[in-house]
Design a protein around this motif. Structure first.
Motif, PDB file in Angstrom:
ATOM      1  N   UNK A  10       0.817  -1.202   0.000  1.00  0.00           N
ATOM      2  CA  UNK A  10       0.000   0.000   0.000  1.00  0.00           C
ATOM      3  C   UNK A  10       0.860   1.265   0.000  1.00  0.00           C
ATOM      4  N   UNK A  11       2.111   1.157   0.424  1.00  0.00           N
ATOM      5  CA  UNK A  11       3.003   2.304   0.481  1.00  0.00           C
ATOM      6  C   UNK A  11       4.383   1.947  -0.033  1.00  0.00           C
ATOM      7  N   UNK A  12       5.268   2.938  -0.162  1.00  0.00           N
ATOM      8  CA  UNK A  12       6.584   2.706  -0.766  1.00  0.00           C
ATOM      9  C   UNK A  12       7.604   2.145   0.232  1.00  0.00           C
ATOM     10  N   UNK A  13       7.199   1.125   0.997  1.00  0.00           N
ATOM     11  CA  UNK A  13       8.102   0.524   1.956  1.00  0.00           C
ATOM     12  C   UNK A  13       7.577  -0.865   2.328  1.00  0.00           C
ATOM     13  N   UNK A  14       8.428  -1.641   2.992  1.00  0.00           N
ATOM     14  CA  UNK A  14       8.027  -2.959   3.447  1.00  0.00           C
ATOM     15  C   UNK A  14       7.191  -2.826   4.708  1.00  0.00           C
ATOM     16  N   UNK A  15       5.887  -2.965   4.566  1.00  0.00           N
ATOM     17  CA  UNK A  15       4.984  -2.895   5.712  1.00  0.00           C
ATOM     18  C   UNK A  15       3.759  -3.735   5.416  1.00  0.00           C
ATOM     19  N   UNK A  16       3.199  -4.337   6.464  1.00  0.00           N
ATOM     20  CA  UNK A  16       2.002  -5.158   6.289  1.00  0.00           C
ATOM     21  C   UNK A  16       0.785  -4.270   6.051  1.00  0.00           C
ATOM     22  N   UNK A  17      -0.157  -4.723   5.214  1.00  0.00           N
ATOM     23  CA  UNK A  17      -0.138  -5.974   4.464  1.00  0.00           C
ATOM     24  C   UNK A  17       0.795  -5.895   3.261  1.00  0.00           C
TER      25      UNK A  17
END
Length: 455
Positions: free
Chosen positions: A41-48
């Protein structure tokens, strides 16, 4: 996303992210192993987060992983799928929670998985690791071909609809199954068979055909023709994808759950295809709504003095939810043809807030817009609101009707429902159009006779 973007990745499993606006990304990559793609959902490694690993484990297999946790959601053997000395082309697509990856020039994925909790994907990340560096060319999608071979290639389906374009001289064959294989029960739709003179629906490879119709010149080797296949509660329909006209229809007295489609050409024919389920960013022309586009403005029926207000929505609260979740106290507006309850819900689409339908097992709220049914994994559900439905027709919106949203032009949208194909389905009432629109089998359908929700 730009038409072509070059990216170099080091051997350190660190994603480089870029934004996407459609439901797919196509790329070429040169690496000996471990081409990793992240959907976020965003420009980084984050859940989900969904990760597709191509050519992992020494270039022997590929997997799909969610939220960086094991076990893998799906795993397939793909020996030598990557090459450190040449570019190999692939695509990754997401549609209605189905994540798929395939080779360039092939529309049928080599790996796919249906996420039960889909989320809006806005960024793609790429990286290499485990001893590999990579060079990537990120680009737009392409068409694909089928050879002259009576062998189906399979892919997953969602939402009871398959829309595709086909260019070929004859024998456009599509099957619908419970698995990615030719197993019973199976429906087969043969378009432009018998040297492009007739089309049929066949069940479990048995004769006589369930439906046979003359269709001279239906397909064309020089231009794409669009088709739409829909299935709902045992009713199988084949439509002209441009006009919406029904070409063939059959009702199965013992329907089964369709999870995959297959495509092929044969009997001397090769074909070119565009599967819209795997190419949602193609920008193809949509079917027009099946209802009138305009109707006379408000003429109050007996018992309704004045005109319908456009102000407040009355009692009830719109509660945020996602992935098929049903908040306590949600208003039941109808039921699906299988008996499952349909809840009153709404979602944002193309600048509008649109009332639609929520069936928990589908995992999304469906809203009608632009002639099509659109699945939204994030939505709002009406909680503690009214459940008073009043019959009306056309532009006769009663004063004080429950307002459920507004169009992209700011016109109020009210909550309505109609009976259709064994279901009682909620949708949107747009007064200037004089109909209640519902989402059904991939389409936006409009009905001049409907029930409207009142406080």
């Amino acid at each position: 996303m730009s038409n072509l973007m070059d990216i170099n990745t080091e051997d350190k499993l660190e994603y480089q992210f870029f934004p996407v606006s459609s439901g797919s990304v196509q790329f070429k990559v040169r690496t000996p192993n471990d081409a990793h793609i992240a959907l976020t959902m965003g420009p980084q490694e984050s859940d989900p987060m969904i990760e597709v690993f191509i050519g992992g484990w020494g270039n022997t297999k590929s997997v799909i992983r969610r939220n960086r946790t094991k076990p893998e959601k799906v795993e397939v053997e793909t020996p030598d799928i990557l090459n450190g000395g040449e570019f190999r082309g692939f695509w990754v697509r997401w549609d209605g929670g189905i994540i798929s990856a395939g080779r360039d020039g092939e529309a049928i994925p080599f790996i796919s998985w249906s996420d039960p909790e889909p989320f809006p994907i806005a960024f793609v990340g790429v990286c290499t690791g485990w001893g590999a560096t990579g060079t990537w060319k990120i680009e737009d999608g392409a068409e694909f071909n089928t050879p002259d071979s009576l062998e189906y290639k399979f892919g997953p389906v969602a939402n009871g609809t398959l829309r595709f374009d086909f260019r070929g001289p004859h024998n456009c064959h599509v099957c619908l199954t419970q698995a990615p294989a030719e197993v019973d029960p199976i429906y087969e739709i043969m378009l432009g068979g018998w040297e492009n003179t007739q089309s049929v629906i066949r069940y479990c490879k048995q004769k006589p055909e369930k439906v046979t119709v003359p269709t001279p010149g239906l397909v064309n080797p020089n231009e794409f023709k669009r088709f739409l296949i829909q299935w709902r509660c045992g009713r199988l329909m084949v439509r002209d994808g441009e006009t919406g006209a029904t070409l063939m229809e059959w009702v199965d007295p013992n329907p089964f759950n369709i999870t995959h489609f297959g495509i092929r050409t044969g009997w001397g024919a090769r074909g070119q295809w565009r599967i819209h389920h795997f190419n949602s960013g193609a920008g193809g022309q949509s079917l027009q709504p099946s209802a009138p586009v305009a109707a006379p403005l408000y003429a109050a029926p007996p018992g309704y003095p004045g005109v319908a207000p456009v102000g407040g929505s009355g009692p009830g609260t719109w509660v945020d939810a996602a992935g098929g979740a049903i908040p306590p106290g949600a208003v039941v507006g109808g039921q699906d043809c299988n008996g499952e309850p349909i809840y009153v819900a709404r979602a944002q689409h193309e600048g509008a807030v649109i009332p639609g339908k929520l069936v928990a097992s589908h995992g999304v709220t469906f809203v009608p817009w632009g002639g099509l049914e659109h699945g939204k994994p994030e939505y709002q559900v009406l909680v503690g609101g009214p459940n008073n439905w009043v019959p009306t027709s056309g532009s006769n919106v009663p004063p004080g009707a429950f307002r459920g949203g507004e169009s992209e032009d700011g016109e109020p949208l009210f909550v309505g429902r109609v009976e259709h194909e064994g279901s009682l389905t909620t949708g949107k009432v747009q007064q200037s159009h004089g109909v209640c629109y519902i989402s059904f089998a991939g389409q936006e359908l409009g009905f001049p006779e409907y029930q409207i929700l009142m406080p």
